[in-house]
Design an enzyme around this catalytic site. Structure first.
Site, short mmCIF file in Angstrom:
data_model
loop_
_atom_site.label_atom_id
_atom_site.label_comp_id
_atom_site.label_asym_id
_atom_site.label_seq_id
_atom_site.Cartn_x
_atom_site.Cartn_y
_atom_site.Cartn_z
CG ASP A 98 74.79 26.34 13.14
OD1 ASP A 98 75.93 26.37 12.64
OD2 ASP A 98 74.07 25.33 13.16
CG ASP A 200 78.34 24.74 8.85
OD1 ASP A 200 77.61 23.79 9.20
OD2 ASP A 200 78.60 24.99 7.67
CD GLU A 268 79.27 20.05 10.73
OE1 GLU A 268 78.50 19.19 10.30
OE2 GLU A 268 79.54 21.08 10.08
CG HIS A 329 71.19 19.72 11.22
ND1 HIS A 329 72.25 19.74 12.12
CD2 HIS A 329 71.59 20.45 10.17
CE1 HIS A 329 73.23 20.44 11.61
NE2 HIS A 329 72.86 20.88 10.43
CG ASP A 330 73.93 17.73 8.69
OD1 ASP A 330 73.03 18.32 8.07
OD2 ASP A 330 74.91 18.32 9.20
C1 NOJ Z 1 77.11 21.27 7.88
C2 NOJ Z 1 75.69 21.45 8.28
O1 NOJ Z 1 75.44 20.71 9.44
C3 NOJ Z 1 74.83 21.01 7.12
O2 NOJ Z 1 73.48 20.95 7.46
C4 NOJ Z 1 75.08 21.96 5.98
O3 NOJ Z 1 74.37 21.52 4.84
C5 NOJ Z 1 76.56 22.04 5.65
N1 NOJ Z 1 77.39 22.16 6.83
C6 NOJ Z 1 76.85 23.22 4.79
O4 NOJ Z 1 76.80 24.38 5.57
#
Ligand code: NOJ
Length: 532
Positions: A98, A200, A268, A329-330
């Site tokens: 990542d 990210d 992402e 994970h979000d």
């Molecule tokens: C996206 C990530 O998937 C998330 O978990 C994170 O909090 C934010 N970017 C900030 O890096």
């Protein structure tokens, strides 16, 4: 056409803190991943993506990086990573890291330098602005975690910008030294043998040069979270980001060009399809795979999903390879969003659509969101805007491995509670059950290997009615049909009449054979069919 590993393969996302602990501190570590590599190969995955493992104060659990070229001691050491990489490669597994280029921790030495004085050489590595005439923040930009995205620095009399927590200061990607340094970070890991990066918040990396106010969001409701008060028109998705993606791609390509293996970049990006596609690149190639998150939130209706898939397929640029994601994970887990029965249908969808699938750890067990008692909340997202359901702890709970204490995740106290049903919903138990969702995932992954039509074949929707989503996958001489019943009632599907069809695999125990050219699907059933 040469088919590359990242096109045929499945990417398995490992949330490092929650996968496997080996030293009893209640959080996962790199040795833990190594211990579970055989599980991953037996499941049939091709690549793993590991959430950030770098030294970090953990304000955002590793997405606040304090050293891009190291490993946090809680997760192990660089030597453990090298060992993991070797062991993974020995099993034919690729490893993706990542990469968090948009922001660093406020404890990163670069930021310490940058904030030390206005004339420090690294001042311009971050985004510093004078206050507005009234002394307030320079503009109305809002952090994705709520509140102004600007933090006042008393010592130097300016604000710095942070798209997320104030502990995550945004880098200034318009600065050539920042670019050069971060490209070197990529090379550092590529040189060690890493097979690619998930990047990210790629679409956040460049901001409008003159920092105008973002427009207000006319549809804002407080339940959405503070960030939605404005539309992120000027703070994200600026044209210059594509030049950066192209540079990153060129670095990745230089390895393949030198016979050092295909490396992959996955961006992402949460944007509507028409704004997502440019991330594949225009004049110059961009990232290989701009993440396609549409299945996570889409209404679970056959007709609208069919349209979503067709629109996405037709929006792809020439040579652009599709990809699909059910969870990460979000976001809420698929079993929570769609229910256990449809989680199985969703598995068949994910693994039979054209394009690279990404599977979030635990989804192969049908893991649901775990309710987190107030006193145990960890996620800053939840702590900053409590009670809106925006917290991410529920989808980051420990992987349940075994029937033993703490499901074999740790000998200590897990950092988040386990799923309440861990004593039955765990790998050991479900691997033995012929009809568990874990077994279904194994079967689907095995089938993708034996039937390339399912991974690289052409895709065509079939006429279907009611709750049925049906499509054909075709490769070489092989033609397969996938028929998914997204509802609870039985459904009928008229099959193409050029063959008799027999079921290869059903999401339920046994599929009914097609009779007189028609397939009778039970409620919540998905079936893969092949010609007789
Ligand atoms: C996206 C990530 O998937 C998330 O978990 C994170 O909090 C934010 N970017 C900030 O890096």
């Amino acid at each position: 056409m040469t088919v590359l590993w990242w096109q045929t393969g499945l990417i398995y996302q490992i949330y490092l803190r929650s996968f496997q602990d080996t030293n009893g501190d209640g959080i996962g570590d790199l040795k833990g991943i190594e211990r579970r590599l055989d599980y991953l190969t037996s499941l049939g995955v091709d690549a793993i993506w590991i959430s950030p493992m770098y030294p970090s104060p953990m304000a955002d659990f590793g997405y606040d990086v304090a050293d891009y070229c190291g490993v946090d001691s809680r997760y192990g050491a660089l030597a453990d990573f090298d060992e993991l990489l070797d062991q993974a490669h020995a099993r034919g597994l690729k490893v993706l890291l990542d990469f968090v280029p948009n922001h660093t921790s406020d404890r990163h030495p670069w930021f310490a330098e940058s904030r030390s004085s206005r004339d420090n050489p690294k001042r311009d590595w971050y985004i510093w602005r004078d206050p507005a005439p009234d002394g307030g923040p320079p503009n109305n930009w809002i952090s994705d975690f709520g509140g102004s995205a600007w933090e006042w620095d008393e010592a130097t009399g300016q604000y710095y910008y942070h798209a997320f927590l104030k502990e995550q200061a945004d880098l200034n990607w318009r600065n050539p030294a920042v670019q050069a340094t971060m490209y070197d970070v990529m090379r550092f890991w590529f040189d060690r043998g890493v097979d690619g990066f998930r990047i990210d918040v790629l679409w956040h990396m460049v901001k409008a040069a003159d920092f105008p106010d973002n427009p207000l969001n006319p549809d804002y409701q407080p339940a959405m979270g503070d960030m939605h008060r404005v539309l992120q028109l000027h703070s994200t998705d600026q044209p210059e980001v594509h030049g950066i993606a192209a540079e990153m791609r060129a670095i990745a390509e230089s390895y393949a060009a030198n016979g050092l293996g295909e490396r992959v970049l996955i961006g992402e990006i949460y944007l509507p399809v028409e704004r997502l596609m440019p991330y594949y690149g225009r004049e110059r190639a961009g990232v290989h795979l701009p993440f396609n998150f549409q299945l996570i939130d889409a209404p679970w209706k056959a007709r609208s999903l069919a349209k979503l898939i067709a629109d996405y397929e037709s929006a792809l640029p020439p040579g652009g390879w599709p990809n699909w994601v059910l969870g990460n994970h979000d976001r809420p887990r698929v079993a929570t969003k769609r229910g256990q029965a449809q989680a199985r249908v969703a598995a068949m969808l994910l693994l039979t659509l054209r394009g690279t699938p990404t599977l979030y750890y635990g989804d192969e067990l049908g893991l649901s969101d775990v309710a987190i008692p107030l006193a145990q909340v960890q996620d800053p997202r939840e702590l900053r805007e409590p009670g809106l359901g925006l917290g991410r702890d529920p989808v980051r709970t420990p992987m349940p491995w075994e029937r033993s204490e703490n499901a074999g995740f740790t000998t200590g106290k897990p950092w988040l509670p386990l799923n309440a049903d861990w004593s039955t919903r765990n790998v050991e138990q479900m691997a033995e059950e012929p009809h568990s969702i874990l077994t279904l995932y194994r079967q689907l992954l095995a089938m993708r290997r034996t039937h390339p039509a399912l991974s690289v074949g052409d895709f065509a929707l079939l006429d279907a009615e009611g709750d049925v989503l049906a499509y054909e996958r075709r490769h070489g001489g092989e033609r397969l049909i996938v028929a998914l019943n997204l509802g609870r009632q039985p459904q009928r599907l008229q099959l193409p009449d050029w063959s008799d069809w027999r079921p290869l695999l059903s999401t339920l125990a046994d599929a009914a054979p097609a009779v007189n050219g028609a397939l009778l699907l039970s409620g919540n059933e998905g079936v893969i069919l092949k010609p007789h």
